[in-house]
Scaffold this motif. Structure first.
Motif, PDB file in Angstrom:
ATOM      1  N   MET A 138       0.852  -1.182   0.000  1.00  0.00           N
ATOM      2  CA  MET A 138       0.000   0.000   0.000  1.00  0.00           C
ATOM      3  C   MET A 138       0.890   1.235   0.000  1.00  0.00           C
ATOM      4  SD  MET A 138      -2.949   1.556   0.131  1.00  0.00           S
ATOM      5  CE  MET A 138      -4.138   0.263   0.467  1.00  0.00           C
ATOM      6  N   ALA A 139       0.737   2.097  -1.018  1.00  0.00           N
ATOM      7  CA  ALA A 139       1.506   3.337  -1.070  1.00  0.00           C
ATOM      8  C   ALA A 139       0.601   4.517  -0.705  1.00  0.00           C
ATOM      9  CB  ALA A 139       2.099   3.532  -2.463  1.00  0.00           C
ATOM     10  N   VAL A 140       1.113   5.401   0.152  1.00  0.00           N
ATOM     11  CA  VAL A 140       0.349   6.570   0.601  1.00  0.00           C
ATOM     12  C   VAL A 140       1.200   7.820   0.406  1.00  0.00           C
ATOM     13  CG1 VAL A 140      -0.770   7.670   2.594  1.00  0.00           C
ATOM     14  CG2 VAL A 140      -0.933   5.193   2.300  1.00  0.00           C
ATOM     15  N   ASN A 141       0.618   8.853  -0.180  1.00  0.00           N
ATOM     16  CA  ASN A 141       1.333  10.126  -0.380  1.00  0.00           C
ATOM     17  C   ASN A 141       1.376  10.929   0.917  1.00  0.00           C
ATOM     18  OD1 ASN A 141       1.710  10.401  -3.499  1.00  0.00           O
ATOM     19  ND2 ASN A 141      -0.390   9.666  -3.220  1.00  0.00           N
ATOM     20  N   ILE A 142       2.523  11.473   1.225  1.00  0.00           N
ATOM     21  CA  ILE A 142       2.661  12.312   2.418  1.00  0.00           C
ATOM     22  C   ILE A 142       3.181  13.691   1.996  1.00  0.00           C
ATOM     23  CG2 ILE A 142       3.846  12.607   4.647  1.00  0.00           C
ATOM     24  CD1 ILE A 142       1.859  10.346   4.762  1.00  0.00           C
ATOM     25  N   SER A 143       2.450  14.721   2.394  1.00  0.00           N
ATOM     26  CA  SER A 143       2.847  16.099   2.084  1.00  0.00           C
ATOM     27  C   SER A 143       4.169  16.443   2.774  1.00  0.00           C
ATOM     28  CB  SER A 143       1.737  17.040   2.569  1.00  0.00           C
ATOM     29  OG  SER A 143       2.274  18.304   2.895  1.00  0.00           O
ATOM     30  N   PRO A 144       5.014  17.250   2.122  1.00  0.00           N
ATOM     31  CA  PRO A 144       6.276  17.671   2.746  1.00  0.00           C
ATOM     32  C   PRO A 144       6.063  18.289   4.124  1.00  0.00           C
ATOM     33  CG  PRO A 144       6.184  18.423   0.466  1.00  0.00           C
ATOM     34  CD  PRO A 144       4.861  17.771   0.765  1.00  0.00           C
ATOM     35  N   ILE A 145       4.974  19.053   4.272  1.00  0.00           N
ATOM     36  CA  ILE A 145       4.668  19.682   5.561  1.00  0.00           C
ATOM     37  C   ILE A 145       4.483  18.616   6.642  1.00  0.00           C
ATOM     38  CG2 ILE A 145       2.875  20.984   6.805  1.00  0.00           C
ATOM     39  CD1 ILE A 145       2.465  22.557   4.173  1.00  0.00           C
ATOM     40  N   VAL A 196      13.300  16.193  -0.255  1.00  0.00           N
ATOM     41  CA  VAL A 196      14.716  15.870  -0.323  1.00  0.00           C
ATOM     42  C   VAL A 196      15.555  17.155  -0.345  1.00  0.00           C
ATOM     43  CG1 VAL A 196      16.479  14.687  -1.676  1.00  0.00           C
ATOM     44  CG2 VAL A 196      14.173  13.735  -1.531  1.00  0.00           C
ATOM     45  N   GLN A 197      15.058  18.154  -1.081  1.00  0.00           N
ATOM     46  CA  GLN A 197      15.807  19.413  -1.195  1.00  0.00           C
ATOM     47  C   GLN A 197      15.847  20.200   0.098  1.00  0.00           C
ATOM     48  OE1 GLN A 197      14.015  21.571  -4.539  1.00  0.00           O
ATOM     49  NE2 GLN A 197      13.734  19.540  -5.425  1.00  0.00           N
ATOM     50  N   ASN A 198      14.779  20.077   0.910  1.00  0.00           N
ATOM     51  CA  ASN A 198      14.684  20.917   2.105  1.00  0.00           C
ATOM     52  C   ASN A 198      15.122  20.215   3.383  1.00  0.00           C
ATOM     53  OD1 ASN A 198      13.676  23.051   0.567  1.00  0.00           O
ATOM     54  ND2 ASN A 198      11.621  22.195   0.648  1.00  0.00           N
ATOM     55  N   LEU A 199      15.893  19.174   3.241  1.00  0.00           N
ATOM     56  CA  LEU A 199      16.274  18.395   4.415  1.00  0.00           C
ATOM     57  C   LEU A 199      17.291  19.088   5.307  1.00  0.00           C
ATOM     58  CD1 LEU A 199      16.558  14.748   3.108  1.00  0.00           C
ATOM     59  CD2 LEU A 199      15.034  15.609   4.879  1.00  0.00           C
ATOM     60  N   ASP A 200      18.202  19.867   4.686  1.00  0.00           N
ATOM     61  CA  ASP A 200      19.291  20.491   5.429  1.00  0.00           C
ATOM     62  C   ASP A 200      20.069  19.462   6.243  1.00  0.00           C
ATOM     63  OD1 ASP A 200      18.818  23.021   4.491  1.00  0.00           O
ATOM     64  OD2 ASP A 200      17.380  23.498   6.068  1.00  0.00           O
ATOM     65  N   TYR A 250      14.973  18.987  -8.628  1.00  0.00           N
ATOM     66  CA  TYR A 250      16.418  19.088  -8.676  1.00  0.00           C
ATOM     67  C   TYR A 250      17.120  17.892  -8.057  1.00  0.00           C
ATOM     68  CZ  TYR A 250      15.728  23.876 -10.094  1.00  0.00           C
ATOM     69  OH  TYR A 250      15.369  24.992 -10.780  1.00  0.00           O
ATOM     70  N   SER A 251      16.332  16.919  -7.616  1.00  0.00           N
ATOM     71  CA  SER A 251      16.976  15.796  -6.943  1.00  0.00           C
ATOM     72  C   SER A 251      17.880  15.101  -7.946  1.00  0.00           C
ATOM     73  CB  SER A 251      15.949  14.819  -6.427  1.00  0.00           C
ATOM     74  OG  SER A 251      15.257  14.266  -7.502  1.00  0.00           O
ATOM     75  N   SER A 255      20.926  11.597  -4.223  1.00  0.00           N
ATOM     76  CA  SER A 255      20.004  11.359  -3.113  1.00  0.00           C
ATOM     77  C   SER A 255      19.761   9.868  -2.906  1.00  0.00           C
ATOM     78  CB  SER A 255      18.685  12.111  -3.319  1.00  0.00           C
ATOM     79  OG  SER A 255      18.094  11.736  -4.528  1.00  0.00           O
ATOM     80  N   LEU A 256      19.968   9.103  -3.974  1.00  0.00           N
ATOM     81  CA  LEU A 256      19.834   7.653  -3.861  1.00  0.00           C
ATOM     82  C   LEU A 256      20.909   7.080  -2.948  1.00  0.00           C
ATOM     83  CD1 LEU A 256      19.206   6.334  -7.464  1.00  0.00           C
ATOM     84  CD2 LEU A 256      17.671   6.240  -5.523  1.00  0.00           C
ATOM     85  N   LYS A 257      22.069   7.708  -3.000  1.00  0.00           N
ATOM     86  CA  LYS A 257      23.202   7.231  -2.233  1.00  0.00           C
ATOM     87  C   LYS A 257      23.118   7.740  -0.792  1.00  0.00           C
ATOM     88  CE  LYS A 257      27.503   8.904  -2.908  1.00  0.00           C
ATOM     89  NZ  LYS A 257      28.310   9.077  -1.697  1.00  0.00           N
ATOM     90  N   ASN A 258      22.660   8.984  -0.642  1.00  0.00           N
ATOM     91  CA  ASN A 258      22.714   9.630   0.671  1.00  0.00           C
ATOM     92  C   ASN A 258      21.495   9.384   1.546  1.00  0.00           C
ATOM     93  OD1 ASN A 258      25.150  10.698  -0.153  1.00  0.00           O
ATOM     94  ND2 ASN A 258      24.197  12.542  -1.003  1.00  0.00           N
ATOM     95  N   LEU A 259      20.383   9.005   0.938  1.00  0.00           N
ATOM     96  CA  LEU A 259      19.160   8.852   1.716  1.00  0.00           C
ATOM     97  C   LEU A 259      18.730   7.403   1.800  1.00  0.00           C
ATOM     98  CD1 LEU A 259      17.029  11.797   0.301  1.00  0.00           C
ATOM     99  CD2 LEU A 259      18.150  11.674   2.528  1.00  0.00           C
ATOM    100  N   PRO A 260      18.175   7.029   2.952  1.00  0.00           N
ATOM    101  CA  PRO A 260      17.668   5.668   3.076  1.00  0.00           C
ATOM    102  C   PRO A 260      16.309   5.540   2.395  1.00  0.00           C
ATOM    103  CG  PRO A 260      17.429   6.840   5.162  1.00  0.00           C
ATOM    104  CD  PRO A 260      18.036   7.796   4.191  1.00  0.00           C
ATOM    105  N   ILE A 261      16.310   5.453   1.073  1.00  0.00           N
ATOM    106  CA  ILE A 261      15.033   5.290   0.378  1.00  0.00           C
ATOM    107  C   ILE A 261      14.978   3.912  -0.278  1.00  0.00           C
ATOM    108  CG2 ILE A 261      14.712   7.757  -0.033  1.00  0.00           C
ATOM    109  CD1 ILE A 261      15.444   7.087  -3.002  1.00  0.00           C
TER     110      ILE A 261
END
Ligand code: C2E
Ligand code: MG
Ligand code: MG
Ligand code: MG
Length: 291
Positions: A115-122, A156-160, A185-186, A190-196
């Motif tokens: 089951m995939a669910v969209n989550i807003s950045p906020i 991904v862009q706003n992670l700081d 801009y990703s 980001s594939l390497k740096n983030l646990p996705i």
């Protein structure tokens, strides 16, 4: 008195209120009340594993069924929900409803799709999301690895550098997908740096892919890199057989789009779970059960 003040304020602002602003206020009020009025519903779009020929998952897509407006698209109210601060409660309802639905399908012994669910950045930046997800999984008895949260590139862009939420969610065992990949801009970094766990290639990328060989070569390289790093890849917005054939040729394994199915009512999903899609690329899709 307050009433007099209210009237005074109203008289003061009245000339400024255009019809558009009034409409907007009305819409915001309606949206605030919509959860309590039980006006939201979820449709589920199949994600097809074209290698194994089976339903790999479904994406929950919210709609607002309003008595006067009819069925309102998320493109027309998610931004509003974010702006007026109801996105969290809306998405908590969505998470819970989607997980209950999945647990129901599992009880009916319909095979193990995600089951995939969209989550807003906020919402994704709210620390309490972790507890909410954990409680919903416990309550609905859904195994964490069957829940995938889709977040857009802007997250991904706003992670700081703050990847706590990613790490916590992954520790819990749930999956994370980057939605609409290729529109922002990703980068592959980001594939390497983030646990996705999953890349969802945006529909516009799929359209581009058909325009020239360079685009399909680039996409094939991205898909190969993502898979080599242990991610799954989903092509979004696949509308025709030509696109399907190119995607198959460049190694894409999971496909979502109108070619296979539009978003469906929940009662239509069990039939999709029974279908054998093994011949989808070469021949007919049949209703024969998967052995
Ligand atoms: P998305 O997450 O990228 O979802 C895919 C959208 O593409 C869906 O639109 C789907 O109906 C549409 N689509 C699927 N296959 C095709 C195709 O072959 N061709 C074309 N042209 N379109 C296709 P939908 O349901 O209108 O949702 C639009 C967007 O609204 C979603 O894009 C997502 O960003 C947002 N959304 C939907 N539900 C939620 C939610 O619960 N929370 C948040 N934050 N956003 C949501
Ligand atoms: Mg999505
Ligand atoms: Mg998308
Ligand atoms: Mg999209």
């Amino acid at each position: 008195s307050a009433k007099a003040q209210g009237r005074h304020r109203y008289a003061f602002y009245q000339p400024e209120l255009t019809i558009q602003a009034e409409k907007r206020l009305w819409l915001e009020q309606e949206l605030r009340a919509a959860i309590d009025r039980d006006q939201f519903e979820l449709h589920y779009q199949p994600q097809i594993d074209i290698v194994r020929g089976r339903l790999a998952g479904v994406e929950a897509l919210v709609r607002w069924r309003h008595p006067d407006l009819g069925l309102v698209s998320p493109n027309d109210f998610i931004k509003v929900a974010e702006r007026i601060g109801v996105i969290k409660s809306l998405e908590n309802w969505i998470l819970e409803t989607a997980c209950y639905q999945l647990s129901q399908w599992r009880q009916e012994k319909i095979s193990d799709f995600k089951m995939a669910v969209n989550i807003s950045p906020i919402h994704f930046h709210e620390p309490e999301l972790y507890n909410t997800v954990q409680q919903i999984l416990q309550k609905t008895n859904v195994p964490p690895e069957l829940l995938e949260l889709e977040i857009t590139e802007s997250v991904v862009q706003n992670l700081d550098g703050n990847i706590t939420m990613f790490e916590q969610l992954r520790e819990m065992g749930i999956k994370i997908a980057i939605d609409d990949f290729g529109t922002g801009y990703s980068s592959l970094a980001s594939l390497k740096n983030l646990p996705i766990d999953c890349l969802k290639i945006d529909r516009l990328f799929i359209i581009d892919m058909m325009e020239d060989a360079d685009s399909s070569i680039l996409l094939g390289t991205i898909i190969g890199a993502a898979q080599a790093l242990g991610n799954s890849v989903i092509a979004e917005g696949v509308e025709n057989r030509e696109q399907l054939l190119v995607l198959r040729g460049i190694g894409c394994e999971i496909v979502q789009g109108f070619y296979f199915s539009k978003p469906l009512f929940p009662e239509e999903i069990p039939n999709m779970a029974k279908k054998d899609f093994r011949n989808a690329v070469t021949g007919n899709v049949t209703n024969a059960p998967i052995i």
